[in-house]
Design a protein around this motif. Structure first.
Motif, PDB file in Angstrom:
ATOM      1  N   LYS A 197      -5.112  22.676   4.454  1.00  0.00           N
ATOM      2  CA  LYS A 197      -5.175  21.627   5.467  1.00  0.00           C
ATOM      3  C   LYS A 197      -3.759  21.250   5.900  1.00  0.00           C
ATOM      4  O   LYS A 197      -2.834  21.213   5.079  1.00  0.00           O
ATOM      5  CB  LYS A 197      -5.916  20.398   4.940  1.00  0.00           C
ATOM      6  CG  LYS A 197      -7.398  20.655   4.706  1.00  0.00           C
ATOM      7  CD  LYS A 197      -8.135  19.367   4.369  1.00  0.00           C
ATOM      8  CE  LYS A 197      -9.624  19.636   4.164  1.00  0.00           C
ATOM      9  NZ  LYS A 197     -10.255  20.151   5.394  1.00  0.00           N
ATOM     10  N   ILE A 198      -3.608  20.943   7.192  1.00  0.00           N
ATOM     11  CA  ILE A 198      -2.304  20.649   7.767  1.00  0.00           C
ATOM     12  C   ILE A 198      -2.203  19.162   8.089  1.00  0.00           C
ATOM     13  O   ILE A 198      -3.161  18.545   8.575  1.00  0.00           O
ATOM     14  CB  ILE A 198      -2.056  21.495   9.038  1.00  0.00           C
ATOM     15  CG1 ILE A 198      -1.970  22.980   8.648  1.00  0.00           C
ATOM     16  CG2 ILE A 198      -0.786  21.063   9.755  1.00  0.00           C
ATOM     17  CD1 ILE A 198      -1.806  23.908   9.828  1.00  0.00           C
ATOM     18  N   PHE A 199      -1.028  18.609   7.829  1.00  0.00           N
ATOM     19  CA  PHE A 199      -0.760  17.200   8.084  1.00  0.00           C
ATOM     20  C   PHE A 199       0.567  17.076   8.830  1.00  0.00           C
ATOM     21  O   PHE A 199       1.509  17.836   8.575  1.00  0.00           O
ATOM     22  CB  PHE A 199      -0.718  16.411   6.774  1.00  0.00           C
ATOM     23  CG  PHE A 199      -1.971  16.548   5.966  1.00  0.00           C
ATOM     24  CD1 PHE A 199      -3.030  15.673   6.153  1.00  0.00           C
ATOM     25  CD2 PHE A 199      -2.112  17.577   5.056  1.00  0.00           C
ATOM     26  CE1 PHE A 199      -4.206  15.818   5.439  1.00  0.00           C
ATOM     27  CE2 PHE A 199      -3.283  17.739   4.326  1.00  0.00           C
ATOM     28  CZ  PHE A 199      -4.340  16.846   4.521  1.00  0.00           C
ATOM     29  N   ALA A 255      -2.909   7.865   9.489  1.00  0.00           N
ATOM     30  CA  ALA A 255      -3.545   7.585   8.199  1.00  0.00           C
ATOM     31  C   ALA A 255      -2.695   6.660   7.337  1.00  0.00           C
ATOM     32  O   ALA A 255      -3.224   5.918   6.512  1.00  0.00           O
ATOM     33  CB  ALA A 255      -3.794   8.897   7.455  1.00  0.00           C
ATOM     34  N   ASP A 256      -1.387   6.703   7.531  1.00  0.00           N
ATOM     35  CA  ASP A 256      -0.495   5.838   6.759  1.00  0.00           C
ATOM     36  C   ASP A 256       0.815   5.700   7.517  1.00  0.00           C
ATOM     37  O   ASP A 256       1.189   6.582   8.319  1.00  0.00           O
ATOM     38  CB  ASP A 256      -0.243   6.432   5.366  1.00  0.00           C
ATOM     39  CG  ASP A 256       0.355   5.419   4.391  1.00  0.00           C
ATOM     40  OD1 ASP A 256       0.279   4.201   4.675  1.00  0.00           O
ATOM     41  OD2 ASP A 256       0.892   5.845   3.354  1.00  0.00           O
ATOM     42  N   LYS A 257       1.516   4.610   7.299  1.00  0.00           N
ATOM     43  CA  LYS A 257       2.833   4.418   7.900  1.00  0.00           C
ATOM     44  C   LYS A 257       3.695   3.586   6.971  1.00  0.00           C
ATOM     45  O   LYS A 257       3.190   2.831   6.128  1.00  0.00           O
ATOM     46  CB  LYS A 257       2.737   3.749   9.276  1.00  0.00           C
ATOM     47  CG  LYS A 257       2.218   2.329   9.268  1.00  0.00           C
ATOM     48  CD  LYS A 257       2.186   1.775  10.697  1.00  0.00           C
ATOM     49  CE  LYS A 257       1.700   0.329  10.721  1.00  0.00           C
ATOM     50  NZ  LYS A 257       1.687  -0.224  12.104  1.00  0.00           N
ATOM     51  N   ALA A 258       5.013   3.730   7.112  1.00  0.00           N
ATOM     52  CA  ALA A 258       5.953   2.992   6.271  1.00  0.00           C
ATOM     53  C   ALA A 258       7.261   2.822   7.024  1.00  0.00           C
ATOM     54  O   ALA A 258       7.685   3.713   7.769  1.00  0.00           O
ATOM     55  CB  ALA A 258       6.197   3.738   4.965  1.00  0.00           C
ATOM     56  N   LYS A 259       7.898   1.675   6.819  1.00  0.00           N
ATOM     57  CA  LYS A 259       9.210   1.450   7.410  1.00  0.00           C
ATOM     58  C   LYS A 259      10.280   2.055   6.506  1.00  0.00           C
ATOM     59  O   LYS A 259      10.128   2.105   5.281  1.00  0.00           O
ATOM     60  CB  LYS A 259       9.454  -0.040   7.627  1.00  0.00           C
ATOM     61  CG  LYS A 259       8.551  -0.637   8.695  1.00  0.00           C
ATOM     62  CD  LYS A 259       8.889  -2.096   8.972  1.00  0.00           C
ATOM     63  CE  LYS A 259       8.017  -2.654  10.098  1.00  0.00           C
ATOM     64  NZ  LYS A 259       8.349  -4.069  10.405  1.00  0.00           N
ATOM     65  N   PHE A 260      11.381   2.485   7.146  1.00  0.00           N
ATOM     66  CA  PHE A 260      12.407   3.201   6.394  1.00  0.00           C
ATOM     67  C   PHE A 260      13.777   2.927   6.994  1.00  0.00           C
ATOM     68  O   PHE A 260      13.960   2.971   8.211  1.00  0.00           O
ATOM     69  CB  PHE A 260      12.118   4.710   6.425  1.00  0.00           C
ATOM     70  CG  PHE A 260      13.110   5.546   5.665  1.00  0.00           C
ATOM     71  CD1 PHE A 260      13.015   5.679   4.291  1.00  0.00           C
ATOM     72  CD2 PHE A 260      14.129   6.199   6.332  1.00  0.00           C
ATOM     73  CE1 PHE A 260      13.925   6.452   3.585  1.00  0.00           C
ATOM     74  CE2 PHE A 260      15.040   6.979   5.639  1.00  0.00           C
ATOM     75  CZ  PHE A 260      14.941   7.112   4.261  1.00  0.00           C
ATOM     76  N   ILE A 279      -1.445  13.807  -0.869  1.00  0.00           N
ATOM     77  CA  ILE A 279      -2.714  13.937  -0.145  1.00  0.00           C
ATOM     78  C   ILE A 279      -3.828  13.421  -1.037  1.00  0.00           C
ATOM     79  O   ILE A 279      -4.196  14.045  -2.044  1.00  0.00           O
ATOM     80  CB  ILE A 279      -2.982  15.391   0.274  1.00  0.00           C
ATOM     81  CG1 ILE A 279      -1.756  15.989   0.980  1.00  0.00           C
ATOM     82  CG2 ILE A 279      -4.218  15.447   1.162  1.00  0.00           C
ATOM     83  CD1 ILE A 279      -1.319  15.250   2.230  1.00  0.00           C
ATOM     84  N   LYS A 280      -4.368  12.277  -0.703  1.00  0.00           N
ATOM     85  CA  LYS A 280      -5.410  11.630  -1.493  1.00  0.00           C
ATOM     86  C   LYS A 280      -6.753  12.302  -1.217  1.00  0.00           C
ATOM     87  O   LYS A 280      -7.176  12.428  -0.061  1.00  0.00           O
ATOM     88  CB  LYS A 280      -5.480  10.148  -1.136  1.00  0.00           C
ATOM     89  CG  LYS A 280      -6.467   9.350  -1.962  1.00  0.00           C
ATOM     90  CD  LYS A 280      -6.424   7.891  -1.569  1.00  0.00           C
ATOM     91  CE  LYS A 280      -7.405   7.062  -2.365  1.00  0.00           C
ATOM     92  NZ  LYS A 280      -7.352   5.622  -1.975  1.00  0.00           N
ATOM     93  N   GLY A 281      -7.409  12.735  -2.289  1.00  0.00           N
ATOM     94  CA  GLY A 281      -8.710  13.365  -2.136  1.00  0.00           C
ATOM     95  C   GLY A 281      -8.679  14.649  -1.344  1.00  0.00           C
ATOM     96  O   GLY A 281      -9.722  15.101  -0.860  1.00  0.00           O
ATOM     97  N   GLY A 282      -7.493  15.237  -1.199  1.00  0.00           N
ATOM     98  CA  GLY A 282      -7.355  16.481  -0.454  1.00  0.00           C
ATOM     99  C   GLY A 282      -7.444  16.323   1.045  1.00  0.00           C
ATOM    100  O   GLY A 282      -7.347  17.313   1.776  1.00  0.00           O
ATOM    101  N   ARG A 283      -7.600  15.063   1.530  1.00  0.00           N
ATOM    102  CA  ARG A 283      -7.827  14.869   2.958  1.00  0.00           C
ATOM    103  C   ARG A 283      -6.945  13.794   3.611  1.00  0.00           C
ATOM    104  O   ARG A 283      -6.678  13.872   4.805  1.00  0.00           O
ATOM    105  CB  ARG A 283      -9.297  14.482   3.213  1.00  0.00           C
ATOM    106  CG  ARG A 283     -10.297  15.571   2.878  1.00  0.00           C
ATOM    107  CD  ARG A 283     -11.722  15.121   3.144  1.00  0.00           C
ATOM    108  NE  ARG A 283     -12.668  16.208   2.926  1.00  0.00           N
ATOM    109  CZ  ARG A 283     -13.003  17.105   3.841  1.00  0.00           C
ATOM    110  NH1 ARG A 283     -12.466  17.044   5.058  1.00  0.00           N
ATOM    111  NH2 ARG A 283     -13.881  18.059   3.561  1.00  0.00           N
ATOM    112  N   PRO A 297      -3.433  11.760   3.961  1.00  0.00           N
ATOM    113  CA  PRO A 297      -2.018  11.750   3.613  1.00  0.00           C
ATOM    114  C   PRO A 297      -1.521  10.329   3.338  1.00  0.00           C
ATOM    115  O   PRO A 297      -1.888   9.388   4.037  1.00  0.00           O
ATOM    116  CB  PRO A 297      -1.353  12.324   4.872  1.00  0.00           C
ATOM    117  CG  PRO A 297      -2.278  11.959   5.993  1.00  0.00           C
ATOM    118  CD  PRO A 297      -3.664  12.001   5.404  1.00  0.00           C
ATOM    119  N   VAL A 298      -0.699  10.198   2.303  1.00  0.00           N
ATOM    120  CA  VAL A 298      -0.153   8.905   1.903  1.00  0.00           C
ATOM    121  C   VAL A 298       1.356   9.040   1.728  1.00  0.00           C
ATOM    122  O   VAL A 298       1.836   9.971   1.070  1.00  0.00           O
ATOM    123  CB  VAL A 298      -0.790   8.413   0.589  1.00  0.00           C
ATOM    124  CG1 VAL A 298      -0.215   7.045   0.193  1.00  0.00           C
ATOM    125  CG2 VAL A 298      -2.313   8.343   0.713  1.00  0.00           C
TER     126      VAL A 298
END
Length: 313
Positions: free
Chosen positions: A162-164, A197-202, A253-257, A259-260
Motif C-alpha cells: 500500500k502507498i501513502f 489521515a494525520d497531520k502535525a506541526k513541525f 501505518i496503523k492496522g496496515g491502512r 498512516p500516523v
C-alpha cells in the motif's frame, strides 16, 4: 541550461535508517554544479531505480522551480566518480506547472514520478524518450488552501504494497510547517490522494534567522524514518544561505491502512548535517541511497544548483 545527451532511467529511491553523520566539516563535501544560474537550481530530487548505485555513483531526476514558458522544469542527472555530472533537460508534455518544488518516484512503477508545484498541485509524470509526460489530470492536495506554500512531497510503500503520501507546507519563521499524510493510489495514468489521515506541526531549531523555511524537502525511508531538510533564504538571490538536514521522526501505518505521524519536538531535534551562512548552501532536495549514502541538492539562486554525496551513518 546545461545540455547533454539523454539519459532515461527507471524511478524509485533507496532508503536507509538515518542516524548520525560523521563529524567532518560541511565544507569538505565535494559539491558538483548541475546548474549555473537562477534557472538551474535543484528544488526537488528523486533517485532513479535500476541505474548503478555505489560510492559517488547514482542517477537522479531533479526539478527546477522555474516559472516562465520555455524554462526547464525537469532534468536527469548522471553522477559518476571522478566525472562531471551529465545533466539532461527533459521536455514537459501536458499542463505546465509553475514553481515545481518537489518530486518523488512512484514505488513499483518504473519511470513514474509525482512532482509537486508550490501551490499544492501534484502532477503524475512518466519519463520516456526525453520527455516527462503528465498522466491524467493534475491533482490538488487534500486541505490545500489559498496562500499555502509547499516544497516537499514523498511516497512510502508498506510491506503489503500500500502507498501513502506525505507532504508539508514549508512554514516560515514563527509559523510552523504543517506535515500531512494520506493513503494514495497511483495507477498507470492516474493519481488519487485520499483524505488527510494525520497531520502535525513541525519547526526546526536551525536555521533560526529570518526567512526560515522549516521544511524545504522531505523523504520517507524504508523503515518509516522521516528525513527533512530546512533552509534559510534572506530573499536575496545572492545569499548567503544556510540549511540543515534532520531525522524528523517516524511514519507508522496503523492496522496496515492508516498512516500516523510521530514527529519530534523542536527542542529534541539535532541536525544530521548543518550548513551555515559561511557554507552558503540552500538545500531543497534530498535523496537516501542504499549503503548509508545520501545526496543533497541545492537551489542557490544566482549561484545555480549543486549536488553532493554524503553519509547517513
Amino acid at each position: 541550461m546545461i545540455m547533454n545527451k539523454l539519459i532515461v532511467s527507471t524511478a524509485a529511491f533507496g532508503a536507509v535508517l538515518a542516524t548520525a553523520l560523521p563529524a567532518q566539516a560541511a565544507q569538505s563535501l565535494a559539491w558538483q554544479r548541475v546548474g549555473t544560474d537562477i534557472t538551474g537550481g535543484v528544488s526537488g530530487m528523486a533517485l532513479v531505480a535500476g541505474a548503478p548505485v555505489g560510492r559517488n555513483r547514482a542517477d537522479v531526476v531533479i526539478v527546477r522551480d522555474n516559472k516562465a514558458d520555455g524554462q526547464n522544469r525537469i532534468s536527469t542527472v548522471r553522477l559518476r566518480p571522478g566525472k562531471a555530472p551529465v545533466v539532461t533537460p527533459l521536455a514537459w508534455k501536458g499542463p505546465l506547472p509553475k514553481d515545481v518544488e518537489a518530486i518523488d518516484a512512484v514505488p513499483g512503477r518504473k519511470n513514474h514520478y509525482i512532482a509537486l508545484a508550490s501551490e499544492g498541485t501534484a502532477y503524475h509524470v512518466a519519463i520516456a524518450g526525453g520527455t516527462a509526460t503528465v498522466q491524467g489530470s493534475p491533482v490538488s492536495l487534500p486541505d490545500r488552501k489559498s496562500g499555502d506554500n509547499y516544497e516537499s512531497f514523498a511516497l512510502y510503500r508498506n510491506t503489503v504494497g500500500k502507498i501513502f503520501a506525505v507532504w508539508a507546507t514549508r512554514g516560515k519563521n514563527s509559523e510552523k510547517a504543517v506535515v500531512r499524510t494520506a493513503a494514495a493510489t497511483v495507477g498507470k495514468a492516474s493519481l488519487h490522494i485520499g483524505a488527510t489521515a494525520d497531520k502535525a506541526k513541525f519547526a526546526v531549531p536551525f536555521p533560526s534567522a529570518n526567512e526560515v523555511r522549516h521544511v524545504s524537502d522531505l523523504k520517507v525511508l524504508s523503515d518509516g524514518t522521516v528525513l527533512v531538510s530546512s533552509a534559510q533564504d534572506p530573499n536575496d538571490d545572492n545569499g548567503p544561505f544556510s540549511s540543515a538536514v534532520y531525522n524528523a521522526g517516524k511514519l507508522t501505518i496503523k492496522g496496515g491502512r492508516t498512516p500516523v505521524l510521530h514527529l519530534k519536538k523542536t527542542a529534541s531535534l539535532k541536525p544530521l548535517r548543518k550548513f551555515t551562512k559561511k557554507d552558503d548552501r540552500k538545500v531543497e532536495g534530498i535523496v537516501a541511497l542504499p549503503g548509508g549514502q545520501a545526496i543533497w541538492g541545492t537551489d542557490d539562486e544566482n549561484l545555480g544548483g549543486s549536488v553532493t554525496f554524503d553519509k547517513l551513518r
